[in-house]
Design an enzyme around this catalytic site. Structure first.
Site, mmCIF file in Angstrom:
data_model
loop_
_atom_site.group_PDB
_atom_site.id
_atom_site.type_symbol
_atom_site.label_atom_id
_atom_site.label_comp_id
_atom_site.label_asym_id
_atom_site.label_seq_id
_atom_site.Cartn_x
_atom_site.Cartn_y
_atom_site.Cartn_z
ATOM 1 N N ASP A 109 3.987 -0.146 -7.423
ATOM 2 C CA ASP A 109 2.662 -0.415 -7.993
ATOM 3 C C ASP A 109 1.602 0.379 -7.247
ATOM 4 O O ASP A 109 0.454 0.445 -7.672
ATOM 5 C CB ASP A 109 2.344 -1.917 -7.909
ATOM 6 C CG ASP A 109 1.013 -2.236 -8.576
ATOM 7 O OD1 ASP A 109 0.864 -1.877 -9.768
ATOM 8 O OD2 ASP A 109 0.125 -2.817 -7.927
ATOM 9 N N HIS A 167 -1.289 0.378 -9.702
ATOM 10 C CA HIS A 167 -2.016 -0.589 -8.882
ATOM 11 C C HIS A 167 -2.595 -1.717 -9.744
ATOM 12 O O HIS A 167 -3.795 -2.000 -9.709
ATOM 13 C CB HIS A 167 -3.131 0.113 -8.090
ATOM 14 C CG HIS A 167 -3.494 -0.606 -6.818
ATOM 15 N ND1 HIS A 167 -3.781 0.050 -5.652
ATOM 16 C CD2 HIS A 167 -3.613 -1.922 -6.545
ATOM 17 C CE1 HIS A 167 -4.071 -0.828 -4.711
ATOM 18 N NE2 HIS A 167 -3.973 -2.044 -5.239
ATOM 19 N N ARG A 212 0.869 -1.182 0.000
ATOM 20 C CA ARG A 212 0.000 0.000 0.000
ATOM 21 C C ARG A 212 0.902 1.226 0.000
ATOM 22 O O ARG A 212 1.950 1.250 0.659
ATOM 23 C CB ARG A 212 -0.913 0.026 1.231
ATOM 24 C CG ARG A 212 -2.092 -0.947 1.160
ATOM 25 C CD ARG A 212 -3.127 -0.534 0.100
ATOM 26 N NE ARG A 212 -4.254 -1.449 0.002
ATOM 27 C CZ ARG A 212 -4.360 -2.445 -0.877
ATOM 28 N NH1 ARG A 212 -3.385 -2.677 -1.746
ATOM 29 N NH2 ARG A 212 -5.442 -3.205 -0.907
ATOM 30 N N GLU A 236 -2.607 7.793 -4.209
ATOM 31 C CA GLU A 236 -3.153 7.270 -5.470
ATOM 32 C C GLU A 236 -4.673 7.405 -5.578
ATOM 33 O O GLU A 236 -5.221 7.366 -6.683
ATOM 34 C CB GLU A 236 -2.767 5.794 -5.647
ATOM 35 C CG GLU A 236 -3.450 4.847 -4.673
ATOM 36 C CD GLU A 236 -3.058 3.383 -4.894
ATOM 37 O OE1 GLU A 236 -1.853 3.078 -4.925
ATOM 38 O OE2 GLU A 236 -3.982 2.556 -5.030
HETATM 39 P P1 NAI Z 1 -1.338 -11.488 4.433
HETATM 40 O O1 NAI Z 1 -2.296 -11.035 5.469
HETATM 41 O O2 NAI Z 1 -1.373 -12.902 3.981
HETATM 42 O O3 NAI Z 1 0.164 -11.182 4.917
HETATM 43 C C1 NAI Z 1 0.564 -9.973 5.485
HETATM 44 C C2 NAI Z 1 1.785 -10.277 6.359
HETATM 45 O O4 NAI Z 1 2.318 -9.030 6.804
HETATM 46 C C3 NAI Z 1 1.435 -11.101 7.606
HETATM 47 O O5 NAI Z 1 2.327 -12.208 7.723
HETATM 48 C C4 NAI Z 1 1.624 -10.126 8.760
HETATM 49 O O6 NAI Z 1 2.081 -10.745 9.940
HETATM 50 C C5 NAI Z 1 2.677 -9.192 8.173
HETATM 51 N N1 NAI Z 1 2.724 -7.875 8.799
HETATM 52 C C6 NAI Z 1 1.747 -7.184 9.417
HETATM 53 N N2 NAI Z 1 2.216 -6.001 9.857
HETATM 54 C C7 NAI Z 1 3.540 -5.962 9.517
HETATM 55 C C8 NAI Z 1 4.555 -4.999 9.715
HETATM 56 N N3 NAI Z 1 4.332 -3.843 10.338
HETATM 57 N N4 NAI Z 1 5.789 -5.281 9.239
HETATM 58 C C9 NAI Z 1 6.043 -6.461 8.616
HETATM 59 N N5 NAI Z 1 5.093 -7.402 8.396
HETATM 60 C C10 NAI Z 1 3.864 -7.154 8.853
HETATM 61 O O7 NAI Z 1 -1.543 -10.484 3.207
HETATM 62 P P2 NAI Z 1 -1.181 -10.725 1.676
HETATM 63 O O8 NAI Z 1 -2.312 -11.376 0.992
HETATM 64 O O9 NAI Z 1 0.157 -11.309 1.563
HETATM 65 O O10 NAI Z 1 -1.162 -9.201 1.156
HETATM 66 C C11 NAI Z 1 -0.220 -8.274 1.645
HETATM 67 C C12 NAI Z 1 -0.646 -6.885 1.225
HETATM 68 O O11 NAI Z 1 -0.519 -6.752 -0.187
HETATM 69 C C13 NAI Z 1 -2.146 -6.567 1.479
HETATM 70 O O12 NAI Z 1 -2.376 -6.124 2.801
HETATM 71 C C14 NAI Z 1 -2.422 -5.479 0.491
HETATM 72 O O13 NAI Z 1 -2.188 -4.229 1.086
HETATM 73 C C15 NAI Z 1 -1.385 -5.721 -0.615
HETATM 74 N N6 NAI Z 1 -2.015 -6.111 -1.872
HETATM 75 C C16 NAI Z 1 -1.731 -5.389 -2.995
HETATM 76 C C17 NAI Z 1 -2.280 -5.711 -4.207
HETATM 77 C C18 NAI Z 1 -1.953 -4.953 -5.459
HETATM 78 O O14 NAI Z 1 -2.635 -5.124 -6.476
HETATM 79 N N7 NAI Z 1 -0.919 -4.113 -5.452
HETATM 80 C C19 NAI Z 1 -3.236 -6.830 -4.333
HETATM 81 C C20 NAI Z 1 -3.418 -7.583 -3.101
HETATM 82 C C21 NAI Z 1 -2.844 -7.214 -1.916
#
Ligand code: NAI
Length: 335
Positions: free
Chosen positions: A257, A294, A233, A262
């Site tokens: 991305d 994005h 994000r 944005e």
């Molecule tokens: P997820 O929930 O499976 O994994 C997120 C990980 O980040 C977890 O292991 C959590 O413990 C860790 N985390 C939480 N706070 C943290 C911090 N302060 N420092 C380090 N690690 C921390 O989520 P997933 O599916 O892997 O997605 C991650 C992020 O990717 C989403 O939250 C979303 O913002 C972003 N995203 C972006 C997309 C895009 O099109 N650019 C599409 C889908 C998701």
């Protein structure tokens, strides 16, 4: 269930219409904001995307108009005001895992495009210039890649970089996972990750803790020439600090991305307008900054999964079946 689907793009419509389902979906091109929320009046369900506005005013207006469910067709829910959700009794469902590969593979794309200067080299060819000066990249093998957030997407990214490119993968996550450890990922503290990484890729959610995680102090501790990739994000990076980092050469490449401001910019065609965002204009002016709007999620497989899971979530809500992809205000507080 009658659903108002906001921020509709042609690819959303195609993927939702390709699926047999019992719901009545009306497609609105408008982004959901305080100005457009009136369109949702009378719809028990609203389907929203990452840059729709779901602050307190919109949630209350939706509730007053009879909406009971917000079906997010994205994973991140940082844009939802869960206090307002609790006050109104609104239910929120999302799509936590439609294709971690789509996003992880795009992060690799940004890394490689940045490292191997693809945009610059492509611009040169179009100018009949085949000179190679300034286009040298670095081999990834044996480099150290720091992954921040090893959830679904970060884990796939770590696997591609470790098993595919032969990099040493280190990671920071408050909740390390065994799967990554088994793959050989070494968990370290955030400071150590900043200091050791040749490449840093962000895969954490946007929370109070991760807001501006990459700021001037963090950048000052990184290796000179570090490549930073952000598909998580925008506000995880302090954009002004990143610009200073690129200007000073501390940051050797930036693959983005997502962008801090944005909302209202990405996903729309503004080609008839003047770009008024000076920070974004500055980013666009760098040779070593590669930006996509994005689109990391945008694969056919992911779009299909998003539509299927969103419609499935609505069916669960309508039939009173427990929905495993529901996010409650209590879940949010627990985070
Ligand atoms: P997820 O929930 O499976 O994994 C997120 C990980 O980040 C977890 O292991 C959590 O413990 C860790 N985390 C939480 N706070 C943290 C911090 N302060 N420092 C380090 N690690 C921390 O989520 P997933 O599916 O892997 O997605 C991650 C992020 O990717 C989403 O939250 C979303 O913002 C972003 N995203 C972006 C997309 C895009 O099109 N650019 C599409 C889908 C998701």
């Amino acid at each position: 269930m009658k659903v108002a689907l906001f921020s509709t793009k042609p690819y959303d419509r195609e993927s939702f219409e390709a699926i047999d389902h019992p719901h009545e979906v009306d497609f609105f091109p408008q982004r959901l904001t305080e100005d457009s929320v009136e369109l949702a009046r009378g719809y028990p369900a609203v389907c929203a995307f990452a840059n729709d506005v779901l602050g307190a005013a919109v949630i209350h207006a939706l509730s007053e108009g009879g909406t009971e469910v917000v079906a997010l067709r994205c994973a991140g829910c940082n844009h939802v005001d869960f206090d307002a959700v609790a006050e109104t009794g609104m239910r929120v469902v999302h799509v936590p895992a439609y294709s971690p590969n789509a996003v992880a593979e795009h992060a690799v794309t940004l890394l490689m495009a940045t490292n191997r200067h693809l945009l610059r080299s492509n611009r040169r060819l179009r100018d009949n210039n085949y000179g190679l000066h300034g286009l040298a990249g670095f081999d990834l093998v044996d480099k150290t890649v720091g992954v921040i957030g090893t959830g679904k997407i970060g884990t796939v990214f770590a696997r591609i970089l470790g098993a595919g490119f032969g990099t040493r993968v280190i990671a920071f996550d408050p909740y390390p996972n065994d799967h990554c450890r088994e793959m050989g990922v070494e968990y370290v503290g955030i400071e150590e990750l900043f200091q050791r990484s040749d490449v840093i890729s962000l895969h954490c959610p946007l929370t109070d803790d991760s807001h501006h995680l990459i700021d001037a102090q963090a950048i000052a501790r990184m290796k000179t020439g570090v490549v930073i990739v952000n598909t998580s994000r925008g506000p995880v990076i302090d954009t002004q600090a990143a610009i200073e980092g690129v200007k000073s050469g501390r940051i050797g490449g930036l693959g983005l991305d997502v962008y801090e401001h944005e909302g209202g910019l990405f996903f729309e065609d503004h080609s008839d307008e003047v770009l008024t965002d000076d920070l974004f204009a500055r980013l666009l002016g760098f040779q070593n900054v590669v930006i996509t709007g994005h689109q990391a999620f945008l694969t056919h497989e992911a779009l299909d999964q998003i539509a299927r899971q969103t419609l499935g979530n609505l069916t669960c809500i309508e039939t009173g079946t427990a929905c495993e992809r529901e996010i409650t205000p209590a879940d949010e507080q627990a985070d």
